[in-house]
Design an enzyme around this catalytic site. Structure first.
Site, PDB file in Angstrom:
ATOM      1  N   LYS A   1      28.759  48.607  18.643  1.00 59.02           N
ATOM      2  CA  LYS A   1      27.836  49.555  18.013  1.00 59.02           C
ATOM      3  C   LYS A   1      27.057  48.829  16.908  1.00 59.02           C
ATOM      4  O   LYS A   1      26.123  48.101  17.186  1.00 59.02           O
ATOM      5  CB  LYS A   1      28.594  50.790  17.547  1.00 59.02           C
TER       6      LYS A   1
ATOM      7  N   THR B   1      44.154  41.852  30.972  1.00 59.64           N
ATOM      8  CA  THR B   1      42.693  41.966  30.981  1.00 59.64           C
ATOM      9  C   THR B   1      42.057  40.629  30.620  1.00 59.64           C
ATOM     10  O   THR B   1      42.480  39.969  29.664  1.00 59.64           O
ATOM     11  CB  THR B   1      42.216  43.029  29.977  1.00 59.64           C
TER      12      THR B   1
ATOM     13  N   THR C   1      31.929  65.951  26.904  1.00 58.11           N
ATOM     14  CA  THR C   1      31.831  65.214  25.643  1.00 58.11           C
ATOM     15  C   THR C   1      31.909  66.167  24.461  1.00 58.11           C
ATOM     16  O   THR C   1      32.505  65.855  23.418  1.00 58.11           O
ATOM     17  CB  THR C   1      30.522  64.419  25.602  1.00 58.11           C
TER      18      THR C   1
END
Length: 428
Positions: free
Chosen positions: A247, A276, A362
């Site tokens: 962000k 991962t 959301t």
């Protein structure tokens, strides 16, 4: 069994509820933030983006771009595998040191996304604490909810930012029972702020750990961009601080910071980390450069603050229905999924302004909204264009302006415990 029909029916249900999501095909223009090219069929048009989470435009900062391209040329594009297989690329070591310093913690651990960092860290911490109970704010992000679910621990949901309710739940627990309070600093859909110091008070009083999600605050608040906890001088009172690189820092990835032993436990036990592929060196180098820049520079934060204040003032003057917000996030209330989608489409097609519709799940049904996030690069001319376009769309769709009607909106997240709050007129 007609498997395809089952999937088709699921998609048809989304269309029927007017919440099927269509992604705009956008191509950001480096050096001209917040402008982008919108591609629609055979047409390509320049538009202005008003809803990006690249809050400070650091994704196009020249020093960040240089760091990324230089690292890619020297070390290649990918990470080569998990850190267990390929080792830890050196830019990632530097990034984790920079993040630990940013939040005043002993250590940090980087993940491929903020969602993964929340899911992995919360579930691992709670699993390691025998008979742990998690106390979770009802508006916590889906990634935190998933972490709570995967932990298998008992969960107790407290009403959003309601300290009396949180304390009531804490009182019901044995003082020796492990407890984890999970909450956010800035809530991304409403733009309100948690009372971090007072939650820390309760945690200390009742022997609970604290887990704070700062993804919508890092880079933008505090003298070095450490978030709301830094701004309020309480970072040292929070056990685990989670954040994102995707962000305000303009890159990609998520992270947690905490004591060395907590971070090592997550590193050693969390499947979401162990299995991962690591963040590539070029991304890590870009993120590190962005963090270092924002630790030293306040210009971006000051520019954003000015743009946010100017945008809120212009929207209020136009009587557009802003929902209350203490932060850089400006929700414009619509309250209907179909109208929210139509408003977004009209803004893009007719005015060259991209603001995505925010619909269920959301936000709760009946609280659909447009979510505006001004940046330092949204100048007076862009603000004027935005207000003019929104006013025209509101008139075309016969949407109520602020003061024309009272709107009751549930402040609970989807699946949470609904409570009603009166939505005041803009500026009220």
């Amino acid at each position: 069994m007609d498997y395809q029909a089952i999937f088709a029916e699921a998609i048809a249900a989304l269309h029927a509820e007017r919440r099927y999501r269509v992604f705009a095909d956008l191509e950001r223009i480096a050096g001209r933030y917040p402008y982008a090219i919108w591609r629609n069929a055979d047409e390509a048009r320049e538009i202005a983006v008003w809803c990006s989470n690249d809050y400070l435009g650091m994704g196009q900062n020249q020093s960040v771009l240089d760091a990324m391209t230089d690292a890619a040329r020297r070390m290649g594009v990918g990470a080569g595998g998990t850190r267990n297989i390929s080792g830890t690329n050196h830019p990632l070591v530097e990034l984790e040191a920079e993040l630990a310093d940013l939040h005043g913690k002993e250590a940090a651990l980087v993940f491929t996304s903020g969602f993964v960092s929340n899911e992995a860290a919360i579930s691992t911490i709670a699993k390691m604490l025998p008979d742990c109970v998690i106390l979770s704010d009802e508006l916590n992000h889906a990634s935190m909810i998933e972490g709570v679910r995967r932990s298998g621990a008992q969960k107790l949901i407290f009403r959003h930012n309601d300290l009396d309710h949180l304390e009531d739940l804490l009182k019901q627990q044995s003082i020796v029972r492990p407890k984890l309070i999970a909450f956010e600093s800035v809530y991304s859909m409403d733009g309100d702020i948690a009372p971090i110091a007072r939650i820390a008070d309760l945690a200390e009083k009742y022997g609970a750990m604290t887990y704070l999600d700062e993804v919508h605050a890092v880079g933008m608040y505090g003298p070095r961009g450490g978030g709301i906890a830094e701004r309020d001088g309480v970072m040292d009172r929070i056990d685990v601080i989670e954040g994102t690189l995707a962000k305000a820092f303009g890159a990609l990835g998520g992270y947690v910071t905490a004591s060395r032993v907590i971070v090592d436990t997550i590193r050693s036990y969390a499947p979401g980390f162990i299995f991962t592929t690591a963040l590539p060196p070029a991304i890590a180098a870009a993120a590190t450069t962005s963090i270092r820049h924002l630790k030293q520079s306040s210009g971006e934060r000051e520019g954003q603050s000015h743009a946010v204040a100017a945008t809120k003032a212009a929207l209020a003057d136009a009587h557009l229905p802003m929902m209350p917000s203490d932060t850089h996030i400006i929700p414009i209330f619509v309250g209907n999924a179909d109208l929210c989608k139509r408003a977004s489409t009209m803004l893009l097609e007719e005015h060259g302004i991209y603001i995505q519709p925010i619909n269920y799940p959301t936000v709760p049904r009946g609280t659909e909204r447009l979510r505006i996030t001004p940046t330092p690069f949204h100048d007076t001319a862009l603000i004027t264009e935005l207000v003019s376009a929104l006013t025209a769309v509101w008139q075309r769709l016969d949407l109520p302006f602020a003061g024309e009607t009272e709107v009751a909106r549930p402040a609970a997240a989807a699946g949470g415990n609904a409570r009603l709050a009166v939505f005041p007129p803009a500026g009220g």
